[in-house]
Enzyme design. Structure first.
Site, mmCIF file in Angstrom:
data_model
loop_
_atom_site.group_PDB
_atom_site.id
_atom_site.type_symbol
_atom_site.label_atom_id
_atom_site.label_comp_id
_atom_site.label_asym_id
_atom_site.label_seq_id
_atom_site.Cartn_x
_atom_site.Cartn_y
_atom_site.Cartn_z
ATOM 1 N N ASP A 48 0.814 -1.210 0.000
ATOM 2 C CA ASP A 48 0.000 0.000 0.000
ATOM 3 C C ASP A 48 0.851 1.266 0.000
ATOM 4 O O ASP A 48 2.073 1.209 0.158
ATOM 5 C CB ASP A 48 -0.964 -0.013 1.196
ATOM 6 C CG ASP A 48 -0.307 -0.497 2.490
ATOM 7 O OD1 ASP A 48 0.928 -0.463 2.589
ATOM 8 O OD2 ASP A 48 -1.046 -0.928 3.394
ATOM 9 N N ASP A 101 -7.781 -2.501 14.276
ATOM 10 C CA ASP A 101 -9.170 -2.775 13.883
ATOM 11 C C ASP A 101 -9.281 -4.014 12.982
ATOM 12 O O ASP A 101 -10.325 -4.257 12.387
ATOM 13 C CB ASP A 101 -9.779 -1.545 13.188
ATOM 14 C CG ASP A 101 -9.080 -1.173 11.868
ATOM 15 O OD1 ASP A 101 -8.096 -1.855 11.491
ATOM 16 O OD2 ASP A 101 -9.520 -0.203 11.225
ATOM 17 N N HIS A 143 -7.461 -4.559 10.216
ATOM 18 C CA HIS A 143 -7.142 -4.383 8.788
ATOM 19 C C HIS A 143 -5.842 -5.100 8.420
ATOM 20 O O HIS A 143 -4.950 -5.274 9.250
ATOM 21 C CB HIS A 143 -7.109 -2.901 8.383
ATOM 22 C CG HIS A 143 -5.956 -2.100 8.902
ATOM 23 N ND1 HIS A 143 -6.109 -0.872 9.513
ATOM 24 C CD2 HIS A 143 -4.610 -2.316 8.878
ATOM 25 C CE1 HIS A 143 -4.923 -0.385 9.842
ATOM 26 N NE2 HIS A 143 -3.991 -1.240 9.462
ATOM 27 N N GLU A 160 -9.816 -1.862 5.341
ATOM 28 C CA GLU A 160 -10.467 -1.567 6.610
ATOM 29 C C GLU A 160 -11.722 -2.427 6.782
ATOM 30 O O GLU A 160 -12.200 -3.030 5.802
ATOM 31 C CB GLU A 160 -10.842 -0.076 6.648
ATOM 32 C CG GLU A 160 -9.639 0.872 6.615
ATOM 33 C CD GLU A 160 -8.893 0.981 7.959
ATOM 34 O OE1 GLU A 160 -8.976 0.033 8.779
ATOM 35 O OE2 GLU A 160 -8.231 2.001 8.186
HETATM 36 C C1 F6R Z 1 1.411 -1.367 6.178
HETATM 37 C C2 F6R Z 1 0.094 -1.999 6.260
HETATM 38 C C3 F6R Z 1 -0.705 -1.986 7.517
HETATM 39 C C4 F6R Z 1 0.128 -2.265 8.775
HETATM 40 C C5 F6R Z 1 -0.755 -2.215 10.021
HETATM 41 C C6 F6R Z 1 0.046 -2.428 11.281
HETATM 42 O O1 F6R Z 1 1.956 -1.494 4.875
HETATM 43 O O2 F6R Z 1 -0.353 -2.492 5.280
HETATM 44 O O3 F6R Z 1 -1.727 -2.950 7.419
HETATM 45 O O4 F6R Z 1 0.735 -3.519 8.648
HETATM 46 O O5 F6R Z 1 -1.393 -0.983 10.087
HETATM 47 O O6 F6R Z 1 0.942 -1.385 11.435
HETATM 48 P P1 F6R Z 1 2.112 -1.440 12.542
HETATM 49 O O7 F6R Z 1 3.016 -2.533 12.133
HETATM 50 O O8 F6R Z 1 2.793 -0.091 12.442
HETATM 51 O O9 F6R Z 1 1.444 -1.662 13.840
#
Ligand code: F6R
Length: 243
Positions: free
Chosen positions: A68, A136, A138, A143
């Site tokens: 992403d 959440d 995701h 989401e």
């Molecule tokens: C990042 C991504 C997100 C993160 C998630 C957890 O490329 O796709 O899904 O993996 O938000 O983020 P952290 O690791 O910072 O807790």
């Protein structure tokens, strides 16, 4: 089918993830890695860099796809995922630029960009996909409510996600972009192997939803219940509700 590993600390989490990545690099002539940003995979990336420096593991034949990118940040911005990946991995492992695939969040027509990225993905099979999980539930920026058959698309970020990520924007939620381009849940599910990393008590509920909850778009990560090869690497805090 989930293989759940509960590690003692973050270093051990990163070592477990690295073991799987290294095996893929050794076994495949042209390995394809799916990569995530955020805090969860940083330790893994440090181990990949150390292994490249110490053991000479080559990335010349490795192809990568990132999950992403924020929409609205120039790629030179210090919080763009382009910058994150170059600083935390790509610039230090000698991977050729043309082997790196990232969606762009700066295109005038983002729908065209989503189609382009999904077409690029279709030319490869990701051998190991690295994921983090949002509080959440995701994965990528899919989401809650994202359909399970989604492909690369523009996603509106939940307020809770923007709040979680404001730690990278001097604590100011208003600076966190409201939209991102993300691989969809169906795109992620095509990977042969999935490795998901989570640590800290903030992730415990999402981890529970992914493993024990109903398979439902209200917890996007629960789609992984349908994948045949998922390794979930957790610390005790993130595993608190499942063990
Ligand atoms: C990042 C991504 C997100 C993160 C998630 C957890 O490329 O796709 O899904 O993996 O938000 O983020 P952290 O690791 O910072 O807790």
């Amino acid at each position: 089918m989930f293989n759940v590993i509960i590690a003692d600390n973050y270093d051990q989490i990163s070592s477990e993830a690295f073991r799987i990545v290294k095996k893929e690099l050794q076994q495949e002539e042209h390995p394809v890695l799916g990569l995530a940003t955020g805090s969860s995979p940083i330790g893994l990336y440090k181990k990949m860099i150390a292994d490249h420096n110490v053991n000479g593991t080559s990335y010349k034949k490795v192809t990568t796809f990132n999950l992403d990118e924020y929409i609205g940040l120039p790629r030179e911005h210090d919080q763009s995922y382009w910058t994150f990946m170059h600083e935390n991995l790509f610039d230090q492992i000698g991977i050729p630029d043309q082997n790196v695939h990232m969606p762009s969040g700066e295109e005038p027509d983002m729908n065209l960009e989503c189609d382009r990225y999904e077409r690029d993905l279709a030319n490869y099979t990701i051998g190991v996909q690295i994921l983090g999980i949002g509080s959440d539930g995701h994965i990528g920026f899919n989401e809650p409510g994202t359909p399970f058959d989604s492909v690369t698309h523009v996603a509106k970020l939940e307020e809770s996600t923007r709040r979680d990520n404001s730690r990278f924007f001097e604590g100011d939620i208003d600076r966190v972009p409201e939209e991102a381009v993300t691989m969809g849940l169906a795109s992620i599910m095509k990977a042969k192997k999935i490795v998901i990393i989570a640590y800290g008590k903030n992730k415990a509920q999402a981890v529970y939803g992914m493993i024990r909850g109903p398979k439902d778009p209200s917890c996007p990560a629960s789609i992984l219940q349908d994948h045949s090869d998922v390794t979930i690497i957790l610390d005790r805090e993130a595993a608190a509700l499942i063990s």
